[in-house]
Design a protein around this motif. Structure first.
Motif, mmCIF file in Angstrom:
data_model
loop_
_atom_site.group_PDB
_atom_site.id
_atom_site.type_symbol
_atom_site.label_atom_id
_atom_site.label_comp_id
_atom_site.label_asym_id
_atom_site.label_seq_id
_atom_site.Cartn_x
_atom_site.Cartn_y
_atom_site.Cartn_z
ATOM 1 N N PHE A 94 0.938 -1.332 0.031
ATOM 2 C CA PHE A 94 -0.184 -0.086 0.091
ATOM 3 C C PHE A 94 0.798 1.253 -0.151
ATOM 4 O O PHE A 94 0.585 2.202 -0.648
ATOM 5 N N ASP A 95 1.896 1.132 0.993
ATOM 6 C CA ASP A 95 2.802 2.342 0.927
ATOM 7 C C ASP A 95 3.452 2.581 -0.501
ATOM 8 O O ASP A 95 3.508 3.545 -0.907
ATOM 9 N N ASP A 96 3.916 1.760 -1.001
ATOM 10 C CA ASP A 96 4.717 1.752 -2.309
ATOM 11 C C ASP A 96 3.718 2.200 -3.396
ATOM 12 O O ASP A 96 4.283 3.167 -4.457
ATOM 13 N N SER A 97 2.493 1.500 -3.473
ATOM 14 C CA SER A 97 1.451 2.056 -4.456
ATOM 15 C C SER A 97 0.903 3.313 -4.581
ATOM 16 O O SER A 97 0.705 4.003 -5.370
ATOM 17 N N LEU A 98 0.704 3.841 -3.280
ATOM 18 C CA LEU A 98 0.010 5.227 -3.070
ATOM 19 C C LEU A 98 0.993 6.405 -3.087
ATOM 20 O O LEU A 98 0.779 7.497 -3.271
ATOM 21 N N GLY A 99 2.294 6.227 -2.657
ATOM 22 C CA GLY A 99 3.088 7.268 -2.632
ATOM 23 C C GLY A 99 3.404 8.218 -3.952
ATOM 24 O O GLY A 99 3.448 9.377 -4.218
ATOM 25 N N GLN A 100 3.197 7.409 -5.084
ATOM 26 C CA GLN A 100 3.221 8.229 -6.604
ATOM 27 C C GLN A 100 1.996 8.962 -6.749
ATOM 28 O O GLN A 100 1.920 9.833 -7.542
ATOM 29 N N ALA A 140 -2.399 -10.980 18.152
ATOM 30 C CA ALA A 140 -0.899 -10.949 18.080
ATOM 31 C C ALA A 140 -0.505 -10.217 19.191
ATOM 32 O O ALA A 140 0.530 -10.494 19.764
ATOM 33 N N ASN A 141 -1.255 -9.117 19.831
ATOM 34 C CA ASN A 141 -1.080 -8.649 21.009
ATOM 35 C C ASN A 141 -1.016 -9.590 22.412
ATOM 36 O O ASN A 141 -0.410 -9.219 23.398
ATOM 37 N N VAL A 142 -1.394 -10.815 22.035
ATOM 38 C CA VAL A 142 -1.467 -11.729 23.118
ATOM 39 C C VAL A 142 -0.324 -12.892 22.895
ATOM 40 O O VAL A 142 0.227 -13.401 23.793
ATOM 41 N N VAL A 143 -0.510 -13.293 21.523
ATOM 42 C CA VAL A 143 0.235 -14.566 21.231
ATOM 43 C C VAL A 143 1.457 -14.239 20.200
ATOM 44 O O VAL A 143 2.546 -15.289 20.097
ATOM 45 N N ALA A 144 1.677 -12.956 19.881
ATOM 46 C CA ALA A 144 2.944 -12.587 18.962
ATOM 47 C C ALA A 144 3.165 -11.198 19.262
ATOM 48 O O ALA A 144 3.369 -10.658 18.262
ATOM 49 N N SER A 145 3.808 -11.002 20.393
ATOM 50 C CA SER A 145 4.089 -9.672 20.704
ATOM 51 C C SER A 145 4.893 -8.915 19.704
ATOM 52 O O SER A 145 4.961 -7.929 19.393
ATOM 53 N N ALA A 146 5.990 -9.742 19.344
ATOM 54 C CA ALA A 146 6.726 -9.118 18.293
ATOM 55 C C ALA A 146 6.594 -8.607 17.211
ATOM 56 O O ALA A 146 6.721 -7.770 16.643
ATOM 57 N N GLU A 147 5.629 -9.412 16.434
ATOM 58 C CA GLU A 147 4.765 -9.047 15.326
ATOM 59 C C GLU A 147 3.848 -8.107 15.633
ATOM 60 O O GLU A 147 3.756 -7.092 14.804
ATOM 61 N N ALA A 148 3.117 -7.875 16.686
ATOM 62 C CA ALA A 148 2.172 -6.912 17.004
ATOM 63 C C ALA A 148 2.913 -5.428 16.945
ATOM 64 O O ALA A 148 2.473 -4.522 16.430
ATOM 65 N N ARG A 152 2.667 -2.018 14.130
ATOM 66 C CA ARG A 152 2.734 -0.595 14.682
ATOM 67 C C ARG A 152 3.572 0.168 14.365
ATOM 68 O O ARG A 152 3.516 1.178 13.684
ATOM 69 N N VAL A 153 4.888 -0.381 14.234
ATOM 70 C CA VAL A 153 6.061 0.585 13.938
ATOM 71 C C VAL A 153 5.771 0.616 12.221
ATOM 72 O O VAL A 153 5.970 1.628 11.489
ATOM 73 N N GLU A 154 5.371 -0.672 11.402
ATOM 74 C CA GLU A 154 5.137 -0.207 10.165
ATOM 75 C C GLU A 154 4.081 0.483 9.654
ATOM 76 O O GLU A 154 4.394 1.360 8.661
ATOM 77 N N THR A 155 3.226 0.804 10.283
ATOM 78 C CA THR A 155 1.999 1.647 10.232
ATOM 79 C C THR A 155 2.394 3.170 10.457
ATOM 80 O O THR A 155 1.935 3.939 9.796
ATOM 81 N N ARG A 156 3.170 3.329 11.576
ATOM 82 C CA ARG A 156 3.683 4.411 11.833
ATOM 83 C C ARG A 156 4.415 5.208 10.921
ATOM 84 O O ARG A 156 4.342 6.370 10.492
ATOM 85 N N GLU A 157 5.362 4.255 10.150
ATOM 86 C CA GLU A 157 6.369 4.562 9.408
ATOM 87 C C GLU A 157 5.720 4.862 7.924
ATOM 88 O O GLU A 157 6.131 5.821 7.198
#
Length: 218
Positions: A94-100, A140-148, A152-157
């Motif tokens: 989405f980031d790649d496609s929308l930037g242009q 993921a916030n319960v069972v996959a904290s690193a991925e959660a 969040r970081v990916e969305t922020r960036e």
């Protein structure tokens, strides 16, 4: 909403540590491994498109990807991990496609408004897949904290990058940080049935308006 990992279904988590991270792509050493990993992600999205989160089972993903269960678990400890990484991949696309498409919009807050509109519209267009990916992100916030945290970081960036259109300022990062938290909250509300796409779109736009006005007044 279940409060413990076991509540997400019998095959939600493989017999490993709940918080064991998936094997990231940059740790793969061969094209064959990267292709296999991508095939698993594609299969997970295809299965999710049929009936949402509840229709996704690890064995079905493995069968569709033409890999063994052991191979799938080598890359992803659970179906939550697979779906969260599929969400990460969709956000990057989405980031790649929308930037242009934002180059002619100079106001960073107008750019962000456009990003939110396009993002929620894309989610609504793929409703069952969105439900599965959003549910996995919440789980993921319960069972996959690193991925959660990764999402969040990916969305922020993504918000910061699309808002800036180039060099990212402190304002872009601060705005993106707030909006990423609101987006996470809205995803939870969507999964719980407390929010429609229209309401999600309106609330995100309201937050952007408020931040924009505060910045203009300051």
């Amino acid at each position: 909403m279940p409060k413990r990992p076991g509540g997400f279904g019998a095959d939600a988590v493989a017999p490993k540590s709940y918080h064991e991270p998936a094997l990231p792509e940059h740790q793969l050493t061969t094209d064959r491994q990267r292709e296999r990993r991508a095939r698993i992600l594609d299969a997970a999205v295809d299965v999710a498109a049929v009936g949402g989160y509840d229709s996704v089972h690890v064995r079905d993903i493995a069968d569709r990807a033409k890999v063994s269960l052991a191979t799938l678990y080598h890359y992803f400890p659970s179906k939550v991990h697979v779906l969260v990484w599929a969400l990460d991949r969709e956000l990057m696309r989405f980031d790649d496609s929308l930037g242009q498409h934002l180059t002619k919009i100079e106001d960073p807050f107008a750019r962000l408004q456009m990003v939110v509109l396009r993002l929620v519209h894309a989610m609504e267009d793929s409703d069952r897949v969105t439900e599965a990916l959003a549910h996995a992100y919440v789980a993921a916030n319960v069972v996959a904290s690193a991925e959660a945290e990764m999402i969040r970081v990916e969305t922020r960036e993504m918000f910061a990058h699309l808002m800036s259109g180039g060099a990212t300022s402190a304002l872009h990062r601060q705005t993106a940080d707030v909006l990423a938290d609101v987006w996470t909250s809205e995803m939870l509300a969507l999964v719980q049935g407390r929010r429609t796409y229209a309401e999600m779109r309106r609330r995100l736009r309201t937050v952007i308006d408020l931040i924009g006005r505060t910045n203009a007044a300051g």
